[in-house]
Structures are given as structure tokens and as C-alpha cells.
Scaffold this active site. Sequence first.
Site, PDB file in Angstrom:
ATOM      1  N   PRO A  23      12.004 -22.535 -16.605  1.00  0.00           N
ATOM      2  CA  PRO A  23      12.407 -22.137 -15.247  1.00  0.00           C
ATOM      3  C   PRO A  23      11.273 -22.113 -14.232  1.00  0.00           C
ATOM      4  O   PRO A  23      11.530 -21.938 -13.042  1.00  0.00           O
ATOM      5  CB  PRO A  23      12.973 -20.725 -15.456  1.00  0.00           C
ATOM      6  CG  PRO A  23      12.320 -20.230 -16.710  1.00  0.00           C
ATOM      7  CD  PRO A  23      12.147 -21.439 -17.579  1.00  0.00           C
TER       8      PRO A  23
ATOM      9  N   TYR B   1       8.684 -29.637  -5.621  1.00  0.00           N
ATOM     10  CA  TYR B   1       9.351 -28.324  -5.572  1.00  0.00           C
ATOM     11  C   TYR B   1      10.563 -28.332  -4.641  1.00  0.00           C
ATOM     12  O   TYR B   1      11.612 -27.795  -4.985  1.00  0.00           O
ATOM     13  CB  TYR B   1       8.351 -27.248  -5.131  1.00  0.00           C
ATOM     14  CG  TYR B   1       8.810 -25.854  -5.457  1.00  0.00           C
ATOM     15  CD1 TYR B   1       8.584 -25.293  -6.705  1.00  0.00           C
ATOM     16  CD2 TYR B   1       9.506 -25.080  -4.512  1.00  0.00           C
ATOM     17  CE1 TYR B   1       9.014 -24.018  -7.011  1.00  0.00           C
ATOM     18  CE2 TYR B   1       9.945 -23.804  -4.809  1.00  0.00           C
ATOM     19  CZ  TYR B   1       9.692 -23.278  -6.067  1.00  0.00           C
ATOM     20  OH  TYR B   1      10.151 -22.002  -6.378  1.00  0.00           O
TER      21      TYR B   1
ATOM     22  N   TYR C 145       3.872 -17.102  -7.355  1.00  0.00           N
ATOM     23  CA  TYR C 145       3.644 -17.546  -8.731  1.00  0.00           C
ATOM     24  C   TYR C 145       2.227 -17.119  -9.120  1.00  0.00           C
ATOM     25  O   TYR C 145       1.247 -17.583  -8.524  1.00  0.00           O
ATOM     26  CB  TYR C 145       3.775 -19.064  -8.828  1.00  0.00           C
ATOM     27  CG  TYR C 145       5.192 -19.577  -8.772  1.00  0.00           C
ATOM     28  CD1 TYR C 145       5.871 -19.929  -9.934  1.00  0.00           C
ATOM     29  CD2 TYR C 145       5.849 -19.721  -7.552  1.00  0.00           C
ATOM     30  CE1 TYR C 145       7.168 -20.412  -9.900  1.00  0.00           C
ATOM     31  CE2 TYR C 145       7.158 -20.194  -7.498  1.00  0.00           C
ATOM     32  CZ  TYR C 145       7.807 -20.542  -8.674  1.00  0.00           C
ATOM     33  OH  TYR C 145       9.099 -21.019  -8.626  1.00  0.00           O
TER      34      TYR C 145
END
Length: 407
Positions: free
Chosen positions: A309, A401, A216
Site C-alpha cells: 500500500p 504517484y 511518509y
Amino acid sequence: MLRAGQTIRLEALTVTRTQVGIIGAGPAGLLLSYLLHSEGIEAVVLETRSREYVERRVRAGVCEHPTTQLLREIGVGARMDAEGLPHHGLSLRFDGEDHRIALTELTGKAITVYGQQEIVKDLIAAHEAKGWPVEFEVSGVQPHGLDTEHPWIAYRDEDGATRRLDCDVIAGCDGFHGVSRPAIPAGEVRFFDREYPFAWLGVLARTPPSHEELIYTHHERGFALHSMRSPEITRLYLQVPHDEKIEGWSDDRIWSELSLRLETSNQDFSLREGPILDKGITPMRSFVAEPMSYGRLFLAGDAAHIVPPTGAKGMNLAVADVRMLSRALVELLRHKRSELAESYSDICLRRVWRAEHFSWYMTSMLHVDPGADEFGRRLQLSQLRYTASSRAAATSLAENYVGLPFA
């Protein structure tokens, strides 16, 4: 009244009776049908698209720990375990450097990368093997009688014949743009909505992943994400303006921008390029319908809520919804107890709002807001640095997560 599973012909109208009519053959609808049939509750799934379409549409790829456990427990996780990719960490990349969040070390759990369409294939195959009904390519689907104990669904089958499905309950699992939620009378549901000033350009490429874990990335030019679907297929995303057109993005431009945003300061990362199999632009929004039910209609998955998302929560929320809904419907239809069905929305919304917050947190921390000033940008970097350096902050991210336990 017809019994469940019974069909009669009334002139040009074919009437079929079941206990639960399910609109939508995505992961929510198919999993709900599987769970109900496994408990002896009859259900029929109606889908407007073809089987080929729903098995090929590219969607989410991250399965939370509770999702993978559930799929294994009910007997549809064998291919996921054989072909899925377990991940024990992820990287936050900013200032040109990687900062690993050790998911398993921090939580004792992992996530599995396994495409949503693969779960759909597994569930369709299971339905086919057991003879459980899924009707594809239907049209004109419309639920009726939602405030009665005997709702029904009008539709036309793949041959264009007029059909009516009589039910005890209707489950709306047909996504954000489906017919289920709009069938609820105006004023009965509140909508909470937030649109973001950017979108994701996503590509599926035939090339081995460039890194063993998800990356990310926060970059001054915008967010980027390195992901994967298999050892041979890579999934990649770029932040683009919310009104961007895919026609403006050639394959060369996509690879160039990905390489720029994903590069590291010490040059220890090399982006692998390959043929792009699919590309498209997805808007970013948060949405919640509250409550998630009206009369004998129950909403699940994207029909009830949308998350950005960035947090990898969409499909996993749908799984949590239908797990709870299946239990509520078994109580209602087999044992004639309505308490769990009446609590369905309240129970699910607790998890939904947690996921909405986490998805907003990840989105706001990693994306470049075109309207933000330098003060806001410094706050983003401060949050990233704190998350990467604090075990407590990293554990909070990791816990959300990998997925919180089911209610």
C-alpha cells in the site's frame, strides 16, 4: 437458450440469464457493472458479504488523477468533489525534517483523498437508483464452463435458494482470497509473488489531521504514515513485524509510537490524538497473476494483483483494469470483435508492473528492513536525499504517484 435478463425455474433451481456475471461488489466489480450498463450491456453483481459490510470496510483512500477524472466523466463523482480532499503535494520525512514533493507543480495534476468505501457507497446508490442488480449475502459461489462461450455461476441467494447465472462472460472481481482465480485450471496462470518481512498497523482515529498533506516517514524505528479520510478523521500507519499481533498494541502504545516516529527536529509538528475507531494489521506483499484471463473469465483488481500500500496503487489499478475490461467486453458482446478482449491482459499488465515497481520502490526506500546491514541503511538515506533534492527524481515520484494516463 435464455435471453439476457430472463429467469426460469427448473424444479429447485432458478436459472437467470445475463451477459456478464460479476463476482465481487468492491470498487472493481461495481464500477465494471456501471460502465457496462451505461453501454447497454447487462450484468449482475454477486457479493458474499452484506451491503452494510462492503459499505463500511476501510480500505484505500488515495484516488489518482485518472481515477477522479473517470468518476466525474461517468457521473458518480459529485460527492467525491464535494467531500474529497484534493492534495497538491506530499511530504517525505526523514532525519527529522520534511521534504515536500510538489505533486501539482511537478506534474500539473493532483490526487484526491476519498475513501474506497465512499466510492463503493456511491456506486451502490447509483445501481439502486437505476435498478441494476447487485445481490448481497450470496454463498457457495462457483464459476463453471470457463473454456466455453457460455460460462455460468452456481450460488445460493440470501435466502439459501440454489441459483444459476448463465453468462457470456464472467468477471472475477472478488479479491485476492476470492473464488475466481482458483477456478482457473492449474498450470494456466503463472504467479509472481513477494512477501515483505514487515506489516502495517493501521488506525482510524476521530481527530482532525495533524498536517494538511500526507507524510511518509522513514525513521530508525520503522516507517510511519500520516494520512486522513476527512477534516475530522485521521488515518495513520506504523511499520510492525510481519507476525505482530494487534492485541499487543494498546491505544496509548500506538499514539506514543506514532508521536515518536513522526516528530521533527525543530518541534514544529504536533500529533493530534483522539479516540481510535478502528485498528488492524495488514501484511505487505506483491503479487501478479499472469495472464489475467482464461477463456471467458477475466480477472480484475486484487483478484489479479496485489501491491504494497505504500504507493497508493491498489484501488487505482482496479479502476484501470475495469475501464479497459468494459471496453473489451463492449467490443466482444455488442460488435462481436474479440481483439481487445484477447489483448486485455497484456494491456493491463503493463500498468500493473509499473505500479508494482513504484510500490516496491516506495516500500524499500521508506521501511526499515530487519535484515539489512548498515550499508543498506546508508543506501536508503542516499535515495531519500536524492529524491528530495533532485527535481528530476522528485518529478518521477510525483508522476507515478498522481497516476499515469490510462492506456
